[in-house]
Motif scaffolding. Structure first.
Motif, PDB file in Angstrom:
ATOM      1  N   ARG A  15       0.957  -1.198  -0.032  1.00  0.00           N
ATOM      2  CA  ARG A  15      -0.207  -0.118  -0.152  1.00  0.00           C
ATOM      3  C   ARG A  15       0.912   1.295   0.090  1.00  0.00           C
ATOM      4  O   ARG A  15       0.431   2.308  -0.796  1.00  0.00           O
ATOM      5  N   ARG A  52      -5.489  -3.169  -2.635  1.00  0.00           N
ATOM      6  CA  ARG A  52      -5.280  -1.961  -1.746  1.00  0.00           C
ATOM      7  C   ARG A  52      -6.280  -0.806  -1.892  1.00  0.00           C
ATOM      8  O   ARG A  52      -6.721   0.030  -0.929  1.00  0.00           O
ATOM      9  N   PHE A  53      -6.551  -0.499  -3.182  1.00  0.00           N
ATOM     10  CA  PHE A  53      -7.192   0.598  -3.330  1.00  0.00           C
ATOM     11  C   PHE A  53      -8.211   0.179  -4.366  1.00  0.00           C
ATOM     12  O   PHE A  53      -8.021  -0.024  -5.589  1.00  0.00           O
ATOM     13  N   SER A  58     -10.389   6.508  -4.597  1.00  0.00           N
ATOM     14  CA  SER A  58      -9.729   6.236  -3.305  1.00  0.00           C
ATOM     15  C   SER A  58      -8.159   6.346  -3.243  1.00  0.00           C
ATOM     16  O   SER A  58      -7.681   6.961  -2.266  1.00  0.00           O
ATOM     17  N   LEU A  59      -7.577   6.187  -4.286  1.00  0.00           N
ATOM     18  CA  LEU A  59      -6.125   6.437  -4.085  1.00  0.00           C
ATOM     19  C   LEU A  59      -5.920   7.816  -4.179  1.00  0.00           C
ATOM     20  O   LEU A  59      -5.007   8.528  -3.668  1.00  0.00           O
ATOM     21  N   ALA A  62      -6.469   9.323  -0.731  1.00  0.00           N
ATOM     22  CA  ALA A  62      -5.159   9.042  -0.092  1.00  0.00           C
ATOM     23  C   ALA A  62      -4.198   9.843  -0.272  1.00  0.00           C
ATOM     24  O   ALA A  62      -3.632   9.928   0.721  1.00  0.00           O
TER      25      ALA A  62
END
Length: 213
Positions: A15, A52-53, A58-59, A62
């Protein structure tokens, strides 16, 4: 309800590798960089990426949560500076330089869909802080009275745009534009701020203009 289980060490490592690759590629190329390129730069497979995403949004959230927090921190730090003009100038210069070095930041701030909720929350936080810097400088008679709070984020965007078209020929050229813009915000100055970057040569200017066509 049970608490979320922490990621395994290898999962968390992947991640973080994805996040670091995305930070670099978003800054260099903007947020439209492909998921395949991000995964390749992180040294992971597409399957690992999506574990992870689950999606690009969502990435983006983050990656830019930290970057938007840094802008808020810059405003709060500037408010601690005693001199009103230096406080205002420091904030504008700091955030403009962030935009100049990060194409993705401009994309997110101008987007109507990428990180929308995050940017909305950021604006609700940053506006009173930036507004306080502006009003304090006006009250001290060092900032033009006709400056609007919305002039400042557009200055950040303008500096970022100049950096985009000049970074290959003259990476520091945006500093000249930034100096001119900030000096133009002052109510009165006895002398202009010295330029911290050299002017463009004829060849550099022609290269940049040809690229824009």
């Amino acid at each position: 309800m049970s608490a979320a289980r922490p990621l395994r060490v290898d999962a968390e490592r992947n991640r973080q590798r994805i996040l670091e690759a995305a930070r670099t590629l978003f800054a260099e190329r903007g947020v439209d960089v492909s998921v395949d390129d991000i995964a390749a730069a992180a040294g992971v497979g597409i399957g690992t990426f999506y574990r992870r995403f689950p999606d690009r949004e969502s990435l983006v959230e983050a990656v830019f949560a930290t970057k938007l927090d840094r802008i808020v921190e810059a405003a709060r730090a500037a408010l601690e500076i005693e001199d009103p003009w230096e406080a205002f100038r420091t904030y504008v210069m700091t955030v403009s330089r962030m935009h100049a070095g990060d194409r993705g930041l401009k994309d997110v701030m101008l987007s109507t869909d990428r990180g929308r909720e995050q940017v909305t929350a950021f604006r609700a936080t940053i506006q009173p802080l930036a507004g306080a810097l502006i009003e304090r400088a006006k009250a001290a008679g060092v900032l033009r009275e006709d400056i609007s709070p919305f002039d400042i984020p557009l200055i950040h965007q303008a500096v970022g745009a100049i950096a985009d078209v000049t970074r290959d020929c003259s990476p520091d050229y945006f500093e000249r534009t930034l100096t001119l813009l900030v000096d133009g915000l002052a109510q009165q100055r006895t002398a202009p701020t010295p330029m911290s970057a050299p002017p463009l040569s004829v060849d550099q200017f022609l290269t940049i203009m040809a690229r824009r066509r």
